[in-house]
Design an enzyme around this catalytic site. Structure first.
Site, PDB file in Angstrom:
ATOM      1  N   ASN A  39       0.063   1.698  -2.990  1.00  0.00           N
ATOM      2  CA  ASN A  39      -0.126   3.109  -3.369  1.00  0.00           C
ATOM      3  C   ASN A  39      -0.817   3.172  -4.734  1.00  0.00           C
ATOM      4  O   ASN A  39      -0.289   2.646  -5.728  1.00  0.00           O
ATOM      5  CB  ASN A  39       1.256   3.787  -3.419  1.00  0.00           C
ATOM      6  CG  ASN A  39       1.166   5.254  -3.777  1.00  0.00           C
ATOM      7  OD1 ASN A  39       0.431   5.622  -4.692  1.00  0.00           O
ATOM      8  ND2 ASN A  39       1.903   6.091  -3.089  1.00  0.00           N
TER       9      ASN A  39
ATOM     10  N   HIS B 123      -1.038   6.233  -9.134  1.00  0.00           N
ATOM     11  CA  HIS B 123      -0.873   6.255 -10.589  1.00  0.00           C
ATOM     12  C   HIS B 123      -2.076   5.712 -11.353  1.00  0.00           C
ATOM     13  O   HIS B 123      -2.152   5.857 -12.573  1.00  0.00           O
ATOM     14  CB  HIS B 123       0.444   5.600 -10.996  1.00  0.00           C
ATOM     15  CG  HIS B 123       1.598   6.415 -10.498  1.00  0.00           C
ATOM     16  ND1 HIS B 123       1.648   7.780 -10.660  1.00  0.00           N
ATOM     17  CD2 HIS B 123       2.701   6.082  -9.786  1.00  0.00           C
ATOM     18  CE1 HIS B 123       2.741   8.249 -10.097  1.00  0.00           C
ATOM     19  NE2 HIS B 123       3.389   7.242  -9.551  1.00  0.00           N
TER      20      HIS B 123
ATOM     21  N   HIS C 169      -1.454   9.769  -2.055  1.00  0.00           N
ATOM     22  CA  HIS C 169      -0.755  11.040  -1.812  1.00  0.00           C
ATOM     23  C   HIS C 169      -1.542  12.166  -2.472  1.00  0.00           C
ATOM     24  O   HIS C 169      -1.644  12.224  -3.694  1.00  0.00           O
ATOM     25  CB  HIS C 169       0.651  10.927  -2.414  1.00  0.00           C
ATOM     26  CG  HIS C 169       1.534  12.119  -2.193  1.00  0.00           C
ATOM     27  ND1 HIS C 169       2.834  12.158  -2.626  1.00  0.00           N
ATOM     28  CD2 HIS C 169       1.319  13.310  -1.585  1.00  0.00           C
ATOM     29  CE1 HIS C 169       3.376  13.320  -2.295  1.00  0.00           C
ATOM     30  NE2 HIS C 169       2.470  14.049  -1.670  1.00  0.00           N
TER      31      HIS C 169
ATOM     32  N   ARG D  77      -1.322  15.553  -3.541  1.00  0.00           N
ATOM     33  CA  ARG D  77      -0.303  16.596  -3.759  1.00  0.00           C
ATOM     34  C   ARG D  77      -0.945  17.968  -3.837  1.00  0.00           C
ATOM     35  O   ARG D  77      -2.108  18.095  -4.219  1.00  0.00           O
ATOM     36  CB  ARG D  77       0.452  16.323  -5.058  1.00  0.00           C
ATOM     37  CG  ARG D  77       1.508  15.263  -4.924  1.00  0.00           C
ATOM     38  CD  ARG D  77       2.270  15.103  -6.229  1.00  0.00           C
ATOM     39  NE  ARG D  77       3.485  14.343  -6.004  1.00  0.00           N
ATOM     40  CZ  ARG D  77       4.665  14.862  -5.729  1.00  0.00           C
ATOM     41  NH1 ARG D  77       4.825  16.171  -5.671  1.00  0.00           N
ATOM     42  NH2 ARG D  77       5.710  14.098  -5.521  1.00  0.00           N
TER      43      ARG D  77
ATOM     44  N   ARG E  94      -1.994  16.502  -8.982  1.00  0.00           N
ATOM     45  CA  ARG E  94      -1.678  15.913 -10.301  1.00  0.00           C
ATOM     46  C   ARG E  94      -2.223  14.493 -10.445  1.00  0.00           C
ATOM     47  O   ARG E  94      -2.408  14.021 -11.545  1.00  0.00           O
ATOM     48  CB  ARG E  94      -0.168  15.936 -10.549  1.00  0.00           C
ATOM     49  CG  ARG E  94       0.604  15.025  -9.656  1.00  0.00           C
ATOM     50  CD  ARG E  94       2.046  14.918 -10.091  1.00  0.00           C
ATOM     51  NE  ARG E  94       2.819  16.095  -9.731  1.00  0.00           N
ATOM     52  CZ  ARG E  94       4.135  16.049  -9.495  1.00  0.00           C
ATOM     53  NH1 ARG E  94       4.780  14.918  -9.618  1.00  0.00           N
ATOM     54  NH2 ARG E  94       4.789  17.130  -9.159  1.00  0.00           N
TER      55      ARG E  94
ATOM     56  N   GLU F  95      -0.818  10.188   2.478  1.00  0.00           N
ATOM     57  CA  GLU F  95       0.487  10.855   2.328  1.00  0.00           C
ATOM     58  C   GLU F  95       0.272  12.314   2.009  1.00  0.00           C
ATOM     59  O   GLU F  95      -0.535  12.645   1.123  1.00  0.00           O
ATOM     60  CB  GLU F  95       1.218  10.253   1.127  1.00  0.00           C
ATOM     61  CG  GLU F  95       2.295   9.296   1.482  1.00  0.00           C
ATOM     62  CD  GLU F  95       3.009   8.851   0.222  1.00  0.00           C
ATOM     63  OE1 GLU F  95       3.361   9.692  -0.619  1.00  0.00           O
ATOM     64  OE2 GLU F  95       3.179   7.643   0.087  1.00  0.00           O
TER      65      GLU F  95
ATOM     66  N   THR G 137       8.490  11.722  -5.048  1.00  0.00           N
ATOM     67  CA  THR G 137       9.110  12.198  -3.809  1.00  0.00           C
ATOM     68  C   THR G 137      10.593  11.848  -3.827  1.00  0.00           C
ATOM     69  O   THR G 137      10.976  10.697  -3.648  1.00  0.00           O
ATOM     70  CB  THR G 137       8.399  11.543  -2.595  1.00  0.00           C
ATOM     71  OG1 THR G 137       6.993  11.608  -2.810  1.00  0.00           O
ATOM     72  CG2 THR G 137       8.742  12.267  -1.317  1.00  0.00           C
TER      73      THR G 137
ATOM     74  N   GLU H 195       9.034   5.978   8.029  1.00  0.00           N
ATOM     75  CA  GLU H 195       9.112   5.198   6.798  1.00  0.00           C
ATOM     76  C   GLU H 195      10.457   5.540   6.166  1.00  0.00           C
ATOM     77  O   GLU H 195      10.727   6.707   5.851  1.00  0.00           O
ATOM     78  CB  GLU H 195       7.958   5.535   5.845  1.00  0.00           C
ATOM     79  CG  GLU H 195       8.056   4.720   4.554  1.00  0.00           C
ATOM     80  CD  GLU H 195       6.798   4.776   3.697  1.00  0.00           C
ATOM     81  OE1 GLU H 195       5.689   4.903   4.246  1.00  0.00           O
ATOM     82  OE2 GLU H 195       6.950   4.688   2.468  1.00  0.00           O
TER      83      GLU H 195
ATOM     84  N   HIS I  75       9.540   3.121  -1.567  1.00  0.00           N
ATOM     85  CA  HIS I  75       9.933   3.938  -2.708  1.00  0.00           C
ATOM     86  C   HIS I  75      10.846   3.160  -3.653  1.00  0.00           C
ATOM     87  O   HIS I  75      11.906   2.688  -3.260  1.00  0.00           O
ATOM     88  CB  HIS I  75      10.616   5.259  -2.326  1.00  0.00           C
ATOM     89  CG  HIS I  75      10.385   6.310  -3.386  1.00  0.00           C
ATOM     90  ND1 HIS I  75      11.091   6.361  -4.550  1.00  0.00           N
ATOM     91  CD2 HIS I  75       9.464   7.304  -3.462  1.00  0.00           C
ATOM     92  CE1 HIS I  75      10.632   7.346  -5.291  1.00  0.00           C
ATOM     93  NE2 HIS I  75       9.642   7.938  -4.660  1.00  0.00           N
TER      94      HIS I  75
HETATM   95  N1  PXP Z   1       6.243   5.703   0.313  1.00  0.00           N
HETATM   96  C1  PXP Z   1       6.200   7.041   0.153  1.00  0.00           C
HETATM   97  C2  PXP Z   1       6.254   7.902   1.372  1.00  0.00           C
HETATM   98  C3  PXP Z   1       6.085   7.610  -1.135  1.00  0.00           C
HETATM   99  O1  PXP Z   1       6.053   8.951  -1.285  1.00  0.00           O
HETATM  100  C4  PXP Z   1       5.975   6.758  -2.248  1.00  0.00           C
HETATM  101  C5  PXP Z   1       5.802   7.335  -3.622  1.00  0.00           C
HETATM  102  O2  PXP Z   1       4.656   8.085  -3.695  1.00  0.00           O
HETATM  103  C6  PXP Z   1       6.000   5.373  -2.022  1.00  0.00           C
HETATM  104  C7  PXP Z   1       6.161   4.870  -0.731  1.00  0.00           C
HETATM  105  C8  PXP Z   1       5.848   4.392  -3.134  1.00  0.00           C
HETATM  106  O3  PXP Z   1       6.887   4.529  -4.034  1.00  0.00           O
HETATM  107  P1  PXP Z   1       6.794   3.786  -5.443  1.00  0.00           P
HETATM  108  O4  PXP Z   1       5.637   4.381  -6.165  1.00  0.00           O
HETATM  109  O5  PXP Z   1       8.112   4.083  -6.070  1.00  0.00           O
HETATM  110  O6  PXP Z   1       6.589   2.346  -5.137  1.00  0.00           O
END
Ligand code: PXP
Length: 245
Positions: free
Chosen positions: A9, A12, A45, A47, A51, A72, A103, A153, A190
């Site tokens: 992901n 960030h 993702h 949003r 952001r 996402e 999330t 998931e 997550h």
């Molecule tokens: N899976 C989903 C569905 C998420 O919303 C997120 C966070 O955006 C992640 C995985 C990844 O989480 P993390 O950034 O804490 O590794």
């Protein structure tokens, strides 16, 4: 050894870029580096408040990635329209609150089933793999199956916050096993880090992990020495030039 797919992901990277309002660091470049380093897919993702990831990032990711894009999004009309235009490999439906930092919990597919059923159908008709980000609870899994989603998931956030609480890990183990009984593909994610990922990777039904925050944070620390060495070299090249122009 079985290969568990790793979805990286890159949200960030965009968070850091947006903090300055400039074009770097570029999330697409990060995604290509992640793929070169062995990522099996890229998660982003979009949003409602944009952001981090922006619409143009999603377009560029879809155009340039050589591995699957997992898009996402919240189950809103705006996002459905974008998903149907972009046609990512996969859509992961997540709950979204404007004020949350990340999330916070899984999607309540039981409470939202009337809205979600046709929503999932529209995505599936477009050939998009749909996954539902849910808390590890049997009744949520049962509803995910009833709604026609092929993938779930499991939200690992509660486990990640309390990795020594065997109850949290057991919920994930039981839910993953139940997903198999239901014929659902099981992903998880997550809050996963190098330290807490082991027990999740050991769950036999989990075939994909989506990880972001830890990886991007770690990339800053691991990559800082090289970034500084490269800057030192650029400064030194400048310093030995005969004139600034
Ligand atoms: N899976 C989903 C569905 C998420 O919303 C997120 C966070 O955006 C992640 C995985 C990844 O989480 P993390 O950034 O804490 O590794």
């Amino acid at each position: 050894m079985r290969h568990i797919r790793l979805g990286v992901n890159i949200d960030h990277v965009a968070t850091v870029r947006n903090a300055r309002g400039v074009a770097y660091p570029d999330p697409v470049r990060a995604a290509l580096i992640a793929i070169a380093a062995g990522a099996d897919g890229i998660t982003a993702h979009l949003r409602e408040d944009r952001r981090h990831i922006r619409d143009a990032d999603i377009v560029a990711l879809k155009a340039r990635l050589t591995k699957p894009l997992n898009f996402e999004m919240a189950a809103t009309d705006e996002m459905l329209k974008i998903a149907l235009e972009i046609k990512p490999h996969a859509v992961c439906l997540v709950p979204e609150k404007r004020t949350e930092i990340t999330t916070e919990g899984g999607l309540d597919v039981i409470g939202g089933h009337n809205h979600l059923r046709p929503f999932i159908a529209r995505l599936r008709e477009a050939g998009i793999r749909v996954s539902l980000f849910i808390d590890p609870e049997q009744k949520q899994l049962d509803m995910a199956r009833a709604l026609g989603a092929p993938v779930v998931e499991l939200h690992t956030g509660a486990y990640a916050e309390h990795p020594d609480d065997l109850g949290q890990l057991q919920r994930l183990i039981t839910s993953a096993a139940h997903s198999k009984v239901l014929g659902l593909e099981c992903h998880a994610g997550h809050g996963l880090t190098k330290t807490n990922v082991g027990p999740i990777a050991a769950i036999p039904e989990v075939i994909e992990l989506n990880i972001g925050h830890f990886l991007i944070g770690e990339a800053i620390l691991v990559g800082l020495s090289k970034a500084i060495a490269d800057m030192r070299a650029a400064i030194d090249r400048g310093a030995v030039s005969l004139s600034p122009v």
